[in-house]
Motif scaffolding. Structure first.
Motif, short mmCIF file in Angstrom:
data_model
loop_
_atom_site.label_atom_id
_atom_site.label_comp_id
_atom_site.label_asym_id
_atom_site.label_seq_id
_atom_site.Cartn_x
_atom_site.Cartn_y
_atom_site.Cartn_z
N ILE A 529 0.84 -1.20 0.00
CA ILE A 529 0.00 0.00 0.00
C ILE A 529 0.87 1.25 0.00
O ILE A 529 0.64 2.21 -0.76
CB ILE A 529 -0.94 0.01 1.21
N ASN A 530 1.91 1.25 0.84
CA ASN A 530 2.78 2.43 0.95
C ASN A 530 3.53 2.68 -0.36
O ASN A 530 3.80 3.83 -0.73
CB ASN A 530 3.77 2.25 2.10
N GLU A 531 3.88 1.60 -1.07
CA GLU A 531 4.55 1.75 -2.36
C GLU A 531 3.65 2.48 -3.34
O GLU A 531 4.08 3.42 -4.05
CB GLU A 531 4.93 0.37 -2.90
N LYS A 532 2.36 2.06 -3.40
CA LYS A 532 1.43 2.72 -4.31
C LYS A 532 1.16 4.16 -3.87
O LYS A 532 1.03 5.07 -4.71
CB LYS A 532 0.11 1.93 -4.37
N MET A 533 1.08 4.35 -2.57
CA MET A 533 0.83 5.69 -2.06
C MET A 533 1.98 6.62 -2.42
O MET A 533 1.76 7.77 -2.80
CB MET A 533 0.64 5.64 -0.54
N ASN A 534 3.21 6.12 -2.31
CA ASN A 534 4.37 6.94 -2.65
C ASN A 534 4.38 7.32 -4.13
O ASN A 534 4.81 8.42 -4.49
CB ASN A 534 5.66 6.22 -2.27
N ILE A 535 3.92 6.39 -4.97
CA ILE A 535 3.85 6.70 -6.40
C ILE A 535 2.95 7.91 -6.64
O ILE A 535 3.27 8.81 -7.43
CB ILE A 535 3.34 5.46 -7.19
N LEU A 536 1.81 7.93 -5.93
CA LEU A 536 0.89 9.06 -6.07
C LEU A 536 1.45 10.31 -5.41
O LEU A 536 1.38 11.41 -5.96
CB LEU A 536 -0.47 8.69 -5.46
N ALA A 537 2.02 10.14 -4.21
CA ALA A 537 2.50 11.29 -3.44
C ALA A 537 3.66 11.99 -4.13
O ALA A 537 3.78 13.22 -4.08
CB ALA A 537 2.89 10.86 -2.04
N GLU A 538 4.52 11.21 -4.79
CA GLU A 538 5.68 11.83 -5.44
C GLU A 538 5.28 12.68 -6.63
O GLU A 538 6.09 13.46 -7.14
CB GLU A 538 6.66 10.74 -5.87
N ARG A 539 4.05 12.53 -7.08
CA ARG A 539 3.52 13.41 -8.13
C ARG A 539 2.88 14.66 -7.55
O ARG A 539 2.27 15.44 -8.27
CB ARG A 539 2.49 12.65 -8.98
N GLY A 540 3.01 14.85 -6.24
CA GLY A 540 2.41 16.00 -5.59
C GLY A 540 0.94 15.82 -5.27
O GLY A 540 0.24 16.81 -5.02
N LEU A 541 0.46 14.57 -5.27
CA LEU A 541 -0.94 14.31 -4.99
C LEU A 541 -1.14 14.08 -3.50
O LEU A 541 -0.32 13.45 -2.83
CB LEU A 541 -1.44 13.09 -5.77
N ARG A 542 -2.23 14.61 -2.99
CA ARG A 542 -2.62 14.32 -1.61
C ARG A 542 -3.39 13.00 -1.63
O ARG A 542 -4.37 12.86 -2.38
CB ARG A 542 -3.50 15.43 -1.06
N VAL A 543 -2.97 12.06 -0.83
CA VAL A 543 -3.52 10.71 -0.88
C VAL A 543 -4.44 10.47 0.30
O VAL A 543 -4.06 10.67 1.46
CB VAL A 543 -2.39 9.65 -0.88
N LEU A 544 -5.67 10.06 0.00
CA LEU A 544 -6.63 9.66 1.02
C LEU A 544 -6.92 8.18 0.87
O LEU A 544 -6.94 7.63 -0.23
CB LEU A 544 -7.94 10.44 0.87
N THR A 545 -7.14 7.53 2.00
CA THR A 545 -7.45 6.11 2.01
C THR A 545 -8.89 5.90 2.44
O THR A 545 -9.38 6.57 3.37
CB THR A 545 -6.51 5.37 2.98
N LEU A 546 -9.58 5.00 1.73
CA LEU A 546 -10.98 4.72 2.00
C LEU A 546 -11.14 3.29 2.50
O LEU A 546 -10.43 2.38 2.06
CB LEU A 546 -11.83 4.92 0.74
N ALA A 547 -12.07 3.09 3.43
CA ALA A 547 -12.34 1.77 3.99
C ALA A 547 -13.81 1.68 4.37
O ALA A 547 -14.49 2.71 4.47
CB ALA A 547 -11.44 1.51 5.19
N TYR A 548 -14.30 0.46 4.58
CA TYR A 548 -15.70 0.29 4.99
C TYR A 548 -15.84 -1.04 5.72
O TYR A 548 -14.91 -1.86 5.78
CB TYR A 548 -16.61 0.32 3.76
#
Length: 1010
Positions: A529-548
């Motif tokens: 999960i952190n690997e994918k999050m870093n891919i998004l974050a390194e593009r300057g994206l704010r990353v939110l996680t959703l769960a239910y």
């Protein structure tokens, strides 16, 4: 001037009414609210929603401040002595000066106070109401009975209201009831009309604070009809007599000058062997008048008022005058990211689901138009099948649940304006992050209004909390085949805070337990999960996680008040990640570079992921673009920074420029670390929990648009546009104001020094009666101080900022007005002007008048006194022209004021050049009006003496230019040697020499992991 306040049946027990009864009684609608026309009529009827305080600005208090000071006391003594010696002309002039000074000071200060009062009203709390079927923000004093008011976490409630919609609402009513614990509100009708305030749970009251949750209510009472208005009518009084540090320093200077005046009086009488005579007394008073800058307080008042108005023009509302002075000393700016450095126009552009891979989302802004493309880890056919399931509302696939979570765990509202002038434009209300998720839901045809209309019913809400960095809602799904609907919990928030609540993830219709056969161990899953999050974050994206997760209702449990957040937010099912882009403001990067040029360091404290924070920080030049993020001492998480002891933080070569996942406590710790380094810091904030850091900072700055009322009340300055560039403008304005105060104080005091030089040296000249001869008469001195010197000083107070204003280092926080250079300039220029003026007096008396001093030439004209009267006129004219020319010198401490390009810029300061021109022209009537010249000013018309005046003026200008050249060559430069590029290079050096910090960082990484 009194406000018309009419109480709307204050004894009406609205807490015993149903919602329909309240709306009928107040003639309003909970859906449509009041119309603008009806609200305006009610505002006229009930008056502004304000508590009666001190009634605003009191004119008589302002007038009293103009006459109740030591400066006026000296002038009154001079008036009495003049009348006592039957010198009625002189006494009348002095009395006229007293009245004129008081009138000018009163006019300026009264206008300044009114300006401040207006600006204080601008910075007062706001209220969200429904008007004309639209949710709008209005000044709280515009709320009227019948308004539909909306409350959110951190708001200060602006009026007494009957609630009709509540979600986990808790309010702090200690101000009214003394109860220290928050009060949980509900909608139950209360039968007892005499119920105590603390037990009226379906009501909220003005001046109390929303601690948690949100609600809507009908305004029942405003202003003095509210509960707080009945028991504390003075709560909102403003102490208009509060003095700023600058005013206190000037008052001390006034007392010092007063003591100096007394010493000079003693010197005068000493020269006359302490024998009292009318002439000796008047000479003593003349000397004391000469040393006192009568116009100083009026000039300061005008400058402060102009500074506050200028700040308002650049969208910064000053709530405390002391902060305006403090801005010039700011060395470090600690800023939030979202909405301050960025545009706060967030849009979801990427999404990642464990079983589907990455999605690309098109479209911009609030317009819910765009497409969602699958980019990897599933086929187009699979994606089309999921889209069909979403359209049918069937299945429990990850895509469906992810969009449901984005749509329902969300308080934002998206609307399409129907007004013809807007052409159907889309607008949004709410948090920018939630707006982005709601637009995403619209694009997937799962908008919240549609889901609610299908039967999704909100049961409970756990609002976003900065301490847990997540939000959760409990919804009841639509019932099917007469069976009750299932209950679902949806959660969104920071990845590390949501992952800890999850124990499984969803693939298709199957939940895979983390640590199970397919899910792998937790460490591997979180690493993925952190690997994918870093891919998004390194593009300057704010990353939110959703769960239910599905929630099994336990019989007998209150689904509103019987839920425990820790239990609700556990055993969640991980859904996916959403990457949201918030582009930086175009003006942020130039503003940050301007800070570096001014010797100010910028820190970004944000709740985003470190990679996202670092990416935005690079875009806006807070850190260089070519530096790594990992193990970088200038980029830390709040966990790393908070784990360090004070000693470890103090050993850092430099404090971090970027702090990610920042909490309110981290902000306070950063301010404390800056203070230990003797730095002067400003901090921005918008939430309730930001109040401690806003108060701890030297200058607290709240966001006017997104900020809570609690944050605004704790702040010194409120930004109406939430823009980082406005902070830089405010700092520049603070520097400009302080520099201008130094300019006009130097100008006024230099003129006083010049007058003292002339009068004290003049004691050496005695007439035939062995009495000292006045080189200048008391009326001339008063005219110089009030008419000649004060207007140019006011012009200097309005000077635009110099080109080097933001290229100089911040002044020391302990630095007063009178630096060594300012004091040196004051005396050197004063001595030069005094010497030239006295030299002209000597030249006329001894060079052209044969040295004849006559007798009684201080009080009346005679043919024997003509040389003295002409010499006195020459000395007065000479000093007048020198004082006016000195105003041009005072525009800059070091730079020549007489260069062609600098003289051209003088046209931008209308007050200054007009005061110089008018001041020079006023010499003519003073010199040449018969009777007025010899009887009042004690001087005669001059002819050839104009040559002496011109010569003195040329000599003084040449002297000033040479003096400034010497200062430039011998004194430390005022400007900074380092520019923005040098600051970037210095940061690179810090990042490459961090060996002594590595151990601390590694220690904190281990602490975080554990």
């Amino acid at each position: 001037m009194g406000k018309k306040i009419v109480e709307l049946e204050p004894e009406t027990p609205f807490h015993t009414f149903t919602t329909d009864e309240v709306t009928e009684h107040l003639k309003t609608s909970i859906l449509e609210g009041l119309s603008s026309e009806e609200a305006a009529e009610r505002l006229k009827t009930y008056g502004p929603n304000e508590l009666e305080g001190n009634g605003g600005v009191k004119w008589y208090k302002v007038l009293w401040r103009q006459i109740a000071n030591a400066l006026v006391a000296v002038l009154l003594i001079a008036t009495v002595l003049a009348f006592a010696t039957q010198d009625y002309a002189e006494g009348g002039v002095i009395l006229f000066v007293i009245v004129m000074n008081a009138a000018i000071g009163f006019w300026q200060e009264f206008n300044a106070e009114q300006t401040m009062e207006a600006l204080r009203n601008m910075s007062s709390p706001t209220a969200q109401v429904i008007r004309d079927e639209t949710r709008v923000t209005i000044p709280n004093n515009q709320a009227v009975p019948g308004d539909i008011m909306i409350f959110e976490d951190g708001d200060v409630i602006g009026a007494d209201c009957r609630l009709f919609e509540v979600f986990n609402l808790e309010t702090d009513e200690a101000l009214l009831t003394g109860e220290s614990l928050p009060v949980q509100k509900n909608l139950a009708i209360i039968e007892n009309a005499e119920e105590a305030l603390g037990d009226r749970l379906n009501m909220v009251f003005a001046s109390t604070t929303v601690v948690k949750g949100r609600a809507k209510g009908i305004v029942t009472s405003t202003a003095m009809a509210t509960q707080i208005g009945k028991i504390a009518t003075s709560l909102n009084n403003v102490d208009s007599d509060e003095q700023t540090p600058l005013q206190k320093r000037l008052n001390k200077m006034a007392y010092f000058v007063f003591l100096a005046a007394i010493l000079l009086v003693i010197v005068v009488f000493g020269v006359h062997n302490f024998k009292y005579s009318n002439e000796a007394a008047i000479y003593a008073i003349s000397v004391s008048i000469a040393i006192i800058p009568e116009g100083l307080i009026a000039v300061v008042t005008l400058t402060m008022a102009f500074g506050v108005s200028r700040m308002a023009e650049v969208k910064a509302i000053v709530r405390r005058l002391s902060s305006l002075e403090s801005l010039g000393a700011v060395t470090n700016v600690c800023s939030d990211k979202t909405g301050t450095l960025t545009q706060s126009k967030m849009v979801a552009v990427r999404m990642w689901l464990p079983s589907s891979g990455f999605f690309r989302i098109t479209g911009t802004g609030f317009v819910p138009q765009g497409e969602i493309f699958c980019q990897g880890e599933m086929t187009d056919g699979d994606f089309q099948e999921q889209e069909q399931q979403v359209a049918n509302g069937s299945g429990s696939n990850p895509f469906l649940r992810t969009i449901q979570a984005a749509s329902l765990c969300n308080m934002a509202e998206l609307r399409r304006n129907q007004h013809p002038e807007t052409h159907g434009e889309w607008s949004a209300i709410g948090d920018p992050t939630e707006i982005a998720l709601q637009v995403l839901a619209y694009k997937a045809d799962l908008a919240k209004p549609d889901l609610v209309s299908q039967g999704f019913n909100l049961v409970a809400e756990f609002p976003f909390d900065s301490s847990v960095k997540r939000m959760s809602v409990l919804f009841e799904a639509p019932s099917t085949n007469d069976a009750p609907g299932e209950h679902f919990i949806f959660t969104k928030g920071a990845t590390e805070r949501v992952l800890g609540c999850c124990n499984s993830w969803l693939e298709g219709d199957v939940e895979h337990r983390i640590g199970g056969e397919k899910g792998g161990d937790r460490a591997a899953f979180e690493s993925r999960i952190n690997e994918k999050m870093n891919i998004l974050a390194e593009r300057g994206l704010r990353v939110l996680t959703l769960a239910y997760r599905k929630y099994e209702v336990v019989p007998g449990v209150d689904l509103v008040h019987g839920l425990v957040r820790e239990e609700i937010e556990s055993n969640m099912v991980f859904l996916g990640l959403v990457g949201i882009y918030d582009p930086p403001r175009a003006e942020s990067r130039p503003a940050v570079l301007r800070c570096y040029e001014a010797g100010i360091r910028v820190h970004m404290l944000t709740g985003d992921h470190p990679s996202t924070a670092a990416a935005i920080a690079k875009e806006v030049a807070i850190i260089p673009e070519d530096v790594p993020v990992k193990n970088n001492p200038l980029i830390m998480t709040a966990a790393q920074f908070d784990a360090m002891s004070e000693e470890e933080i103090d050993r850092l070569e430099e404090l971090p420029r970027v702090v990610a996942r920042c909490s309110p406590d981290t902000k306070v710790k950063m301010i404390a670390a800056l203070h230990r380094r003797n730095l002067f810091a400003t901090m921005t904030g918008d939430g309730v929990n930001d109040s401690p850091s806003l108060k701890a900072a030297n200058v607290g700055i709240a966001m006017g648009q997104s900020g809570s009322d609690v944050a605004k009340q704790a702040a010194d300055i409120v930004l109406t546009d939430d823009n980082f560039a406005t902070i830089v403008k405010a700092v520049a304005e603070g520097r400009r104001m302080f520099a201008n105060i130094q300019k006009f104080v130097q100008h006024l005091m230099s003129a006083n020094v010049a007058e003292i030089v002339v009068l004290i040296v003049g004691l050496a000249f005695k007439d035939d009666q062995r009495m000292a001869v006045f080189p200048m008469s008391p009326v001339e001195i008063l005219f110089l101080n009030m008419i000649t010197s004060s207007p140019p000083a006011m012009g200097l107070g309005l000077e635009p900022p110099s080109e080097s204003n933001m290229r100089e280092p911040p002044r020391s926080a302990t630095q007063g007005l009178f630096t060594f250079e300012v004091v040196m300039d004051t005396f050197i220029y004063g001595l030069a002007m005094g010497a030239l003026s006295f030299a002209s007096f000597v030249a006329v008396v001894f060079g052209f008048g044969g040295g004849e001093m006559g007798a009684h030439c201080n009080t009346e004209w005679s043919i024997d006194c003509e040389p003295v009267f002409r010499a006195r006129a020459t000395s007065y004219t000479c000093l007048t022209m020198l004082i006016l020319a000195h105003a041009v010198n005072c525009r800059s401490l070091r730079e020549s004021g007489w260069k062609i390009q600098n003289l051209k810029t003088l046209k931008h300061n209308k007050m200054l050049w007009m005061s110089i021109v008018i001041g020079a022209l006023l010499v003519l009537p003073v010199l040449y009006i018969p009777g007025f010249n010899r009887d009042v000013f004690k001087h005669s018309p001059i002819t050839y003496e104009w040559g002496l005046v011109a010569a003195a003026l040329v000599i003084f200008i040449a002297f000033a230019e040479v003096y400034k050249m010497i200062k430039v060559k011998t004194m430390k430069p005022l400007g900074l040697e380092a520019n923005s590029q040098a600051e970037m290079e210095r940061m690179r050096m810090v990042m490459t020499t961090v060996s002594h910090n590595d151990s601390a960082i590694e220690h904190n990484e281990k602490t975080k992991d554990s």
